[in-house]
Design a protein around this motif. Structure first.
Motif, PDB file in Angstrom:
ATOM      1  N   LEU A   5     -17.791  50.091  27.168  1.00 20.21           N
ATOM      2  CA  LEU A   5     -17.187  50.819  26.276  1.00 20.21           C
ATOM      3  C   LEU A   5     -16.802  51.663  27.463  1.00 20.21           C
ATOM      4  O   LEU A   5     -18.987  52.077  26.969  1.00 20.21           O
ATOM      5  CB  LEU A   5     -17.556  50.795  24.773  1.00 20.21           C
ATOM      6  N   ALA A   6     -16.407  52.878  27.203  1.00 18.29           N
ATOM      7  CA  ALA A   6     -17.048  53.783  28.655  1.00 18.29           C
ATOM      8  C   ALA A   6     -16.439  55.189  27.981  1.00 18.29           C
ATOM      9  O   ALA A   6     -15.454  55.396  27.327  1.00 18.29           O
ATOM     10  CB  ALA A   6     -16.716  53.751  29.437  1.00 18.29           C
ATOM     11  N   ILE A   7     -16.970  55.474  27.836  1.00 18.32           N
ATOM     12  CA  ILE A   7     -17.480  57.408  26.492  1.00 18.32           C
ATOM     13  C   ILE A   7     -17.681  58.319  27.291  1.00 18.32           C
ATOM     14  O   ILE A   7     -18.218  59.058  27.671  1.00 18.32           O
ATOM     15  CB  ILE A   7     -18.354  56.777  25.419  1.00 18.32           C
ATOM     16  N   ASP A   8     -15.869  59.334  27.398  1.00 14.27           N
ATOM     17  CA  ASP A   8     -15.919  60.559  27.500  1.00 14.27           C
ATOM     18  C   ASP A   8     -17.099  61.165  26.742  1.00 14.27           C
ATOM     19  O   ASP A   8     -17.047  61.408  25.490  1.00 14.27           O
ATOM     20  CB  ASP A   8     -14.819  60.965  28.399  1.00 14.27           C
ATOM     21  N   ILE A  55     -21.607  55.707  28.930  1.00 13.36           N
ATOM     22  CA  ILE A  55     -21.079  57.485  28.895  1.00 13.36           C
ATOM     23  C   ILE A  55     -21.364  57.763  30.039  1.00 13.36           C
ATOM     24  O   ILE A  55     -21.876  57.194  30.709  1.00 13.36           O
ATOM     25  CB  ILE A  55     -21.864  57.992  27.690  1.00 13.36           C
ATOM     26  N   PHE A  56     -20.402  58.680  30.093  1.00 16.06           N
ATOM     27  CA  PHE A  56     -20.584  59.778  31.686  1.00 16.06           C
ATOM     28  C   PHE A  56     -19.591  61.180  31.219  1.00 16.06           C
ATOM     29  O   PHE A  56     -18.585  61.238  29.569  1.00 16.06           O
ATOM     30  CB  PHE A  56     -19.265  59.061  32.194  1.00 16.06           C
ATOM     31  N   ALA A  61     -17.632  56.013  35.918  1.00 12.77           N
ATOM     32  CA  ALA A  61     -17.288  55.284  34.510  1.00 12.77           C
ATOM     33  C   ALA A  61     -17.107  53.715  35.032  1.00 12.77           C
ATOM     34  O   ALA A  61     -17.383  53.094  34.106  1.00 12.77           O
ATOM     35  CB  ALA A  61     -16.680  56.058  33.461  1.00 12.77           C
ATOM     36  N   LEU A  62     -16.054  53.621  35.806  1.00 12.68           N
ATOM     37  CA  LEU A  62     -15.622  52.635  35.644  1.00 12.68           C
ATOM     38  C   LEU A  62     -15.983  52.027  36.591  1.00 12.68           C
ATOM     39  O   LEU A  62     -16.243  49.889  37.226  1.00 12.68           O
ATOM     40  CB  LEU A  62     -13.558  52.716  36.078  1.00 12.68           C
ATOM     41  N   TYR A  63     -16.523  52.295  38.088  1.00 16.18           N
ATOM     42  CA  TYR A  63     -17.964  51.359  38.472  1.00 16.18           C
ATOM     43  C   TYR A  63     -18.665  51.462  37.654  1.00 16.18           C
ATOM     44  O   TYR A  63     -19.396  49.703  38.441  1.00 16.18           O
ATOM     45  CB  TYR A  63     -18.510  53.331  39.819  1.00 16.18           C
ATOM     46  N   HIS A  64     -19.325  51.730  37.042  1.00 16.22           N
ATOM     47  CA  HIS A  64     -20.461  50.828  35.975  1.00 16.22           C
ATOM     48  C   HIS A  64     -19.884  49.832  35.384  1.00 16.22           C
ATOM     49  O   HIS A  64     -20.288  48.991  35.729  1.00 16.22           O
ATOM     50  CB  HIS A  64     -20.963  52.078  35.169  1.00 16.22           C
ATOM     51  N   ALA A  65     -18.425  50.077  35.061  1.00 11.78           N
ATOM     52  CA  ALA A  65     -18.571  49.305  34.330  1.00 11.78           C
ATOM     53  C   ALA A  65     -17.445  48.330  34.925  1.00 11.78           C
ATOM     54  O   ALA A  65     -17.585  46.976  34.310  1.00 11.78           O
ATOM     55  CB  ALA A  65     -16.977  49.464  32.948  1.00 11.78           C
ATOM     56  N   PHE A  66     -16.978  48.112  35.966  1.00 10.53           N
ATOM     57  CA  PHE A  66     -16.618  46.620  37.130  1.00 10.53           C
ATOM     58  C   PHE A  66     -17.794  45.878  37.500  1.00 10.53           C
ATOM     59  O   PHE A  66     -17.943  44.263  37.389  1.00 10.53           O
ATOM     60  CB  PHE A  66     -15.813  47.579  38.019  1.00 10.53           C
ATOM     61  N   ASN A  67     -19.329  46.764  37.198  1.00 13.32           N
ATOM     62  CA  ASN A  67     -20.678  46.294  38.132  1.00 13.32           C
ATOM     63  C   ASN A  67     -21.300  45.533  37.426  1.00 13.32           C
ATOM     64  O   ASN A  67     -22.064  44.132  36.877  1.00 13.32           O
ATOM     65  CB  ASN A  67     -21.226  47.144  38.821  1.00 13.32           C
ATOM     66  N   TYR A  77     -24.058  64.246  22.758  1.00 13.04           N
ATOM     67  CA  TYR A  77     -23.142  65.516  23.140  1.00 13.04           C
ATOM     68  C   TYR A  77     -21.977  65.615  23.900  1.00 13.04           C
ATOM     69  O   TYR A  77     -22.834  65.581  25.340  1.00 13.04           O
ATOM     70  CB  TYR A  77     -24.395  65.969  23.094  1.00 13.04           C
ATOM     71  N   PRO A  78     -21.647  66.289  24.142  1.00  9.09           N
ATOM     72  CA  PRO A  78     -20.609  67.215  24.940  1.00  9.09           C
ATOM     73  C   PRO A  78     -21.268  68.312  26.072  1.00  9.09           C
ATOM     74  O   PRO A  78     -22.362  68.763  25.716  1.00  9.09           O
ATOM     75  CB  PRO A  78     -19.596  67.504  24.300  1.00  9.09           C
ATOM     76  N   ASP A  79     -20.801  67.670  27.621  1.00  6.45           N
ATOM     77  CA  ASP A  79     -21.527  68.582  28.188  1.00  6.45           C
ATOM     78  C   ASP A  79     -21.000  67.903  29.791  1.00  6.45           C
ATOM     79  O   ASP A  79     -20.876  67.229  29.855  1.00  6.45           O
ATOM     80  CB  ASP A  79     -22.742  68.769  28.351  1.00  6.45           C
ATOM     81  N   GLY A  80     -20.904  68.655  30.646  1.00  9.16           N
ATOM     82  CA  GLY A  80     -20.788  68.577  32.333  1.00  9.16           C
ATOM     83  C   GLY A  80     -19.540  68.690  32.097  1.00  9.16           C
ATOM     84  O   GLY A  80     -18.019  68.582  31.720  1.00  9.16           O
ATOM     85  N   GLY A  81     -19.758  68.166  33.732  1.00  7.53           N
ATOM     86  CA  GLY A  81     -17.397  67.831  33.907  1.00  7.53           C
ATOM     87  C   GLY A  81     -16.728  66.080  33.726  1.00  7.53           C
ATOM     88  O   GLY A  81     -17.756  65.672  32.530  1.00  7.53           O
ATOM     89  N   THR A  82     -16.275  66.131  34.060  1.00 13.03           N
ATOM     90  CA  THR A  82     -15.675  64.788  33.468  1.00 13.03           C
ATOM     91  C   THR A  82     -15.484  63.612  35.504  1.00 13.03           C
ATOM     92  O   THR A  82     -14.964  64.256  36.234  1.00 13.03           O
ATOM     93  CB  THR A  82     -14.289  64.897  33.767  1.00 13.03           C
ATOM     94  N   ASP A  83     -15.914  62.601  35.590  1.00 13.55           N
ATOM     95  CA  ASP A  83     -16.065  61.664  36.733  1.00 13.55           C
ATOM     96  C   ASP A  83     -15.362  60.490  36.261  1.00 13.55           C
ATOM     97  O   ASP A  83     -16.517  59.549  35.776  1.00 13.55           O
ATOM     98  CB  ASP A  83     -16.903  61.831  37.459  1.00 13.55           C
TER      99      ASP A  83
END
Length: 211
Positions: free
Chosen positions: A106-109, A143-144, A183-189, A173-179
């Motif tokens: 689970l990758a959460i923005d 999280i990302f 997130a997918l790099y971590h998920a697929f690894n 908590y919400p903060d920062g930009g979005t990449d």
């Protein structure tokens, strides 16, 4: 590796981007080598508890329904027309007790654009999701924002681990930009390096898609 290979064969149009996500040298320089081989061993499933679901039978019972979103009038013209429709899918009921166990990443923005209602909905969705998972299932949490971080390896969905993950999410908590790429790099690894694998593997991305 077999999971990724099977995914590429089934969805060839993802092959190029998937290879880039898993093997990107830029991200190796930024993160170093990720070590994600600490997944929790699988729950031993008794033969009587294994899924008896016949996928082919389920596919035959799926009902697709198209409902026009506006009134359609054809006044003498034989030319084709385009109209908006809503597609609904109805499936036969499936017992959660008899389905195959899953590995879910689970990758959460939690970027700044997720502040307010979006973050609230994500946390509610997370709670609903883990409530239907069984101890045979495993979940990893990433999280990302403009960076990415793994909060949990693949762990069995026992009541204790569910509470652990809920406590982790309360501190997000919400903060920062979005990449999303990170997130997918971590998920697929996580998928690539795990020592064990459940019958089904899935990556679930929760994001508003905004920077």
């Amino acid at each position: 590796k077999n999971t990724i290979k099977n995914f590429q064969q089934k969805y060839p149009f993802f092959q190029k981007s998937l290879k880039m996500i898993v093997s990107s040298p830029i991200k190796h320089q930024k993160f170093g080598e990720l070590k994600y081989d600490d997944d929790e061993p699988l729950q031993e499933i008794k033969e009587s508890a294994k899924s008896q679901t016949n996928v082919e039978n389920i596919e035959q019972e799926i009902v697709l329904k198209a409902t026009p979103m506006q009134h359609i009038f054809q006044l003498g013209s034989k030319l084709p027309k385009n109209f908006p429709v809503m597609i609904s899918v109805q499936t036969p009921p499936i017992s959660f007790d008899s389905r195959p166990p899953i590995d879910l990443i689970l990758a959460i923005d939690h970027s700044g654009s997720m502040a307010g209602k979006a973050m609230k909905l994500v946390k509610e969705s997370f709670e609903s999701l883990i409530s239907i998972l069984s101890p045979n299932d495993r979940l990893a949490l990433v999280i990302f924002d403009d960076t990415a971080k793994r909060l949990s390896p693949l762990v069995k969905m026992t009541e204790e681990n569910k509470q652990f993950l809920l406590d982790k999410m309360k501190k997000v908590y919400p903060d920062g930009g979005t990449d999303i790429h990170l997130a997918l790099y971590h998920a697929f690894n996580l998928i690539k390096q795990r020592r064990y694998a459940n019958t089904i593997t899935s990556v679930f991305l929760l994001s508003d898609g905004l920077d």
